[in-house]
Design an enzyme around this catalytic site. Structure first.
Site, PDB file in Angstrom:
ATOM      1  N   HIS A  49       0.820  -1.220   0.000  1.00  0.00           N
ATOM      2  CA  HIS A  49       0.000   0.000   0.000  1.00  0.00           C
ATOM      3  C   HIS A  49       0.849   1.263   0.000  1.00  0.00           C
ATOM      4  O   HIS A  49       0.349   2.328   0.380  1.00  0.00           O
ATOM      5  CB  HIS A  49      -0.896   0.012   1.246  1.00  0.00           C
ATOM      6  CG  HIS A  49      -2.007  -1.006   1.197  1.00  0.00           C
ATOM      7  ND1 HIS A  49      -3.059  -0.916   0.323  1.00  0.00           N
ATOM      8  CD2 HIS A  49      -2.219  -2.123   1.915  1.00  0.00           C
ATOM      9  CE1 HIS A  49      -3.884  -1.934   0.507  1.00  0.00           C
ATOM     10  NE2 HIS A  49      -3.392  -2.696   1.470  1.00  0.00           N
ATOM     11  N   GLU A 152      -6.779 -12.671   3.959  1.00  0.00           N
ATOM     12  CA  GLU A 152      -7.500 -11.396   4.095  1.00  0.00           C
ATOM     13  C   GLU A 152      -8.841 -11.429   3.392  1.00  0.00           C
ATOM     14  O   GLU A 152      -9.495 -10.397   3.255  1.00  0.00           O
ATOM     15  CB  GLU A 152      -6.703 -10.242   3.488  1.00  0.00           C
ATOM     16  CG  GLU A 152      -5.223 -10.273   3.726  1.00  0.00           C
ATOM     17  CD  GLU A 152      -4.564  -8.957   3.381  1.00  0.00           C
ATOM     18  OE1 GLU A 152      -4.788  -7.975   4.098  1.00  0.00           O
ATOM     19  OE2 GLU A 152      -3.816  -8.918   2.391  1.00  0.00           O
ATOM     20  N   ASP A 178      -8.924  -5.917   5.523  1.00  0.00           N
ATOM     21  CA  ASP A 178      -9.377  -6.508   4.262  1.00  0.00           C
ATOM     22  C   ASP A 178     -10.376  -7.628   4.511  1.00  0.00           C
ATOM     23  O   ASP A 178     -11.316  -7.820   3.732  1.00  0.00           O
ATOM     24  CB  ASP A 178      -8.181  -7.008   3.447  1.00  0.00           C
ATOM     25  CG  ASP A 178      -7.567  -5.868   2.642  1.00  0.00           C
ATOM     26  OD1 ASP A 178      -8.327  -5.112   2.017  1.00  0.00           O
ATOM     27  OD2 ASP A 178      -6.334  -5.722   2.662  1.00  0.00           O
TER      28      ASP A 178
HETATM   29  C1  3PY Z   1      -5.463  -5.527   6.709  1.00  0.00           C
HETATM   30  O1  3PY Z   1      -6.005  -5.337   7.807  1.00  0.00           O
HETATM   31  O2  3PY Z   1      -6.076  -5.763   5.659  1.00  0.00           O
HETATM   32  C2  3PY Z   1      -4.024  -5.478   6.620  1.00  0.00           C
HETATM   33  O3  3PY Z   1      -3.483  -5.687   5.561  1.00  0.00           O
HETATM   34  C3  3PY Z   1      -3.257  -5.179   7.867  1.00  0.00           C
HETATM   35  O4  3PY Z   1      -1.887  -5.286   7.693  1.00  0.00           O
HETATM   36 MG    MG Z   2      -4.719  -5.937   3.935  1.00  0.00          MG
END
Ligand code: 3PY
Ligand code: MG
Length: 262
Positions: A49, A152, A178
């Site tokens: 990111h 995620e 995510d």
């Molecule tokens: C998320 O919470 O999606 C992350 O990638 C945290 O590092």
């Molecule tokens: Mg993430």
């Protein structure tokens, strides 16, 4: 060459003993030095990111070298060349975001391992002191380099058995934000449907003998205690941006109260 902090990370992942890290979002070597000096056993540098890039990773690797912390890089995806470059400039391992299939996990592992286990290319680089320790590094890298799959999404949860069955995946790391998006409850990282999903991931890790990790994006002692009690061992607390944000606001809040500033 793998230093003591990198070997400590490897041992903790293998034994599933708790090891605490934090996160670098700013790409700032100064922030990384501060976090390393604070005693975090590992730091995850975000290249998913951010605009950091490989040069940014190399700068952070230099900044924290010898400060008792191991550098992991969250790469942008399971990309063979990006993973190779992160390791070559001095990362102890990679955290691969959004892993949803065994094929993605296999690509990541292959990128991180020299033949015959993988397709990593040999070179003289920062990681082997520009060739001075080529033989030592080449002989130990496949056992030492860390590969963590981030889970995620719902698809990652659904396919967790096959992902964890991939040899060379050392553990998982849950991205709660995510996950909340994937389950249709954005930002509600403690929603019951997510807690069930997290638990199923920890249980799967236990069955496969792999480390369960979690990013506690805004930490407090209760969340840390709960994570350890639930069976997480690879734990990430906060991030440079969160720690700076919280302390800056707290300091200013006190100043406002003291001087009655509106
Ligand atoms: C998320 O919470 O999606 C992350 O990638 C945290 O590092
Ligand atoms: Mg993430």
């Amino acid at each position: 060459m793998f230093n003591d902090s990198e070997l400590r990370l490897r041992k903790a992942l293998d034994k599933k003993t708790p090891i605490i890290g934090s996160w670098i979002q700013t790409s700032s070597p100064a922030c990384a030095e501060i976090l390393a000096n604070a005693g975090f056993a590992w730091l995850g540098m975000d290249c998913e990111h951010t605009s950091a890039g490989i040069l940014g990773v190399e700068n952070i690797a230099r900044a924290i070298h010898g400060r008792g912390t191991a550098l992991l890089v969250r790469v942008s995806r399971a990309d063979t060349i990006e993973i190779r470059q992160c390791l070559d400039v001095g990362a102890a391992g990679v955290i691969v975001p959004m892993v949803e299939t065994a094929a993605q996990a296999r690509t990541a592992v292959a990128a991180a391992k020299y033949p015959p286990e993988g397709v990593r290319g040999y070179c003289f680089g920062r990681m082997n002191d520009w060739g001075s320790h080529f033989d030592d590094y080449a002989a130990t890298a496949n056992q030492s380099v860390v590969v963590i799959a981030m889970i995620e999404t719902r698809a990652g949860v659904d396919n967790i058995e096959e992902i964890l069955a991939v040899q060379g995946i050392d553990g998982i790391f849950i991205g709660p934000y995510d996950m909340s998006g994937s389950y249709g409850v954005p930002g509600q990282t403690q929603h019951p449907c997510l807690k069930n999903a997290y638990q199923s991931l920890v249980d799967a890790c236990r069955r496969h003998g792999k480390a369960a990790g979690q990013h506690i994006v805004k930490s407090n002692p209760e969340k840390l205690n709960e994570a350890v009690a639930l069976g997480y061992s690879f734990i990430c607390l906060d991030a440079d941006i969160i720690l700076i944000n919280q302390s800056a606001r707290a300091v200013m809040e006190t100043a406002k109260t003291t001087f009655n500033i509106q």
